[in-house]
Enzyme design. Structure first.
Site, short mmCIF file in Angstrom:
data_model
loop_
_atom_site.label_atom_id
_atom_site.label_comp_id
_atom_site.label_asym_id
_atom_site.label_seq_id
_atom_site.Cartn_x
_atom_site.Cartn_y
_atom_site.Cartn_z
N CYS A 119 0.81 -1.22 0.00
CA CYS A 119 0.00 0.00 0.00
C CYS A 119 0.84 1.28 0.00
O CYS A 119 0.34 2.33 -0.32
CB CYS A 119 -0.98 0.00 1.17
SG CYS A 119 -0.23 0.25 2.79
N HIS A 156 -3.83 11.81 14.75
CA HIS A 156 -4.14 10.91 13.64
C HIS A 156 -2.88 10.15 13.24
O HIS A 156 -1.85 10.74 12.97
CB HIS A 156 -4.67 11.71 12.45
CG HIS A 156 -4.88 10.91 11.23
ND1 HIS A 156 -5.96 10.07 11.07
CD2 HIS A 156 -4.16 10.80 10.10
CE1 HIS A 156 -5.89 9.49 9.88
NE2 HIS A 156 -4.80 9.92 9.28
N HIS A 159 -5.21 4.48 9.45
CA HIS A 159 -6.48 3.75 9.50
C HIS A 159 -6.25 2.28 9.76
O HIS A 159 -5.16 1.75 9.52
CB HIS A 159 -7.23 3.92 8.18
CG HIS A 159 -7.79 5.30 8.00
ND1 HIS A 159 -7.07 6.30 7.40
CD2 HIS A 159 -8.96 5.85 8.40
CE1 HIS A 159 -7.80 7.41 7.42
NE2 HIS A 159 -8.95 7.16 8.01
N ASP A 163 -7.80 -6.27 6.09
CA ASP A 163 -7.17 -7.02 5.01
C ASP A 163 -5.71 -7.35 5.31
O ASP A 163 -4.89 -7.48 4.41
CB ASP A 163 -7.28 -6.25 3.69
CG ASP A 163 -6.60 -4.88 3.74
OD1 ASP A 163 -6.03 -4.52 4.78
OD2 ASP A 163 -6.64 -4.18 2.72
N ARG A 171 -4.82 -4.72 9.38
CA ARG A 171 -3.73 -3.94 8.81
C ARG A 171 -3.84 -2.52 9.34
O ARG A 171 -4.74 -1.78 9.01
CB ARG A 171 -3.77 -3.91 7.29
CG ARG A 171 -2.71 -2.98 6.67
CD ARG A 171 -2.62 -3.11 5.17
NE ARG A 171 -3.88 -2.86 4.51
CZ ARG A 171 -4.21 -1.70 3.89
NH1 ARG A 171 -3.36 -0.71 3.84
NH2 ARG A 171 -5.39 -1.58 3.32
N CYS A 173 -2.63 0.74 8.86
CA CYS A 173 -1.99 1.48 7.77
C CYS A 173 -1.65 2.87 8.31
O CYS A 173 -2.52 3.71 8.48
CB CYS A 173 -2.96 1.55 6.59
SG CYS A 173 -2.28 2.35 5.13
#
Length: 186
Positions: A119, A156, A159, A163, A171, A173
């Site tokens: 990703c 932040h 996310h 998957d 995951r 990310c």
């Protein structure tokens, strides 16, 4: 007719979903590049809230964070922007060490919880402890996602997706700019 409209909507929305899989805000992306891919070190001398030992929850105003944090980190951590995929140095690093919140020093992950995903952002299958990261629903940009926030400073990080690899299929990310990495000493 309804079937045609559905297919048309899918065709029009698919590219947007592909390009925003991890990203929050495609128009205000933050590009980060560090010189040494083995370290993502922040200058914490100007940040009185940074501590790798304190677990005290922080309540700091947005204006105070803006004064303290570098602009790229501020935009991601406090405004929930996203760095561009494959621009952070930590996304494919396999160096052993510990990942901390770049804003407050909270311990988030160990390298044995990390995996290389395609990703373009650092990905983990498990957080360091149950309180290190907290979650909230994120329905921005017409998507349903789970936002991952630092459990200490509420910044932040990225996310959480379903998957990932075994053992739990998760995951995490993460934006590399939101992470500070400390390699293990031998």
């Amino acid at each position: 007719m309804k079937k045609r409209l559905f297919i048309l909507n899918v065709v029009l929305m698919l590219p947007m979903l592909i390009f925003q899989a991890c990203g929050q805000n495609q128009t205000n992306k933050v590009e980060t590049k560090k010189s040494n891919p083995m370290e993502n070190k922040m200058n914490t001398s100007d940040n009185p809230y940074y501590s790798r030992t304190s677990t005290e929850k922080l309540t700091v105003s947005d204006s105070e964070w803006k004064k303290i944090l570098p602009e790229d980190l501020y935009q991601v951590a406090r405004k929930a922007n996203t760095e561009r995929a494959f621009t952070g140095t930590l996304w494919n690093s396999e160096t052993k060490g510990t990942y901390y919140c770049a804003v407050c020093g909270n311990k988030l992950f160990r390298s044995n919880q990390k995996f290389v995903s395609s990703c373009g952002w650092p990905s983990f299958f498990e957080q360091e402890n149950k309180s290190s990261i907290v979650f909230k629903n994120d329905n921005s940009y017409g998507m349903r996602r789970i936002e991952a926030l630092c459990g200490r400073c509420n910044s932040h990080l990225g996310h959480l997706f379903d998957d990932g690899p075994e053992p739990n299929g998760k995951r995490y990310c993460m934006n590399a700019v939101s992470l500070e990495f400390e390699p293990d000493t031998k």
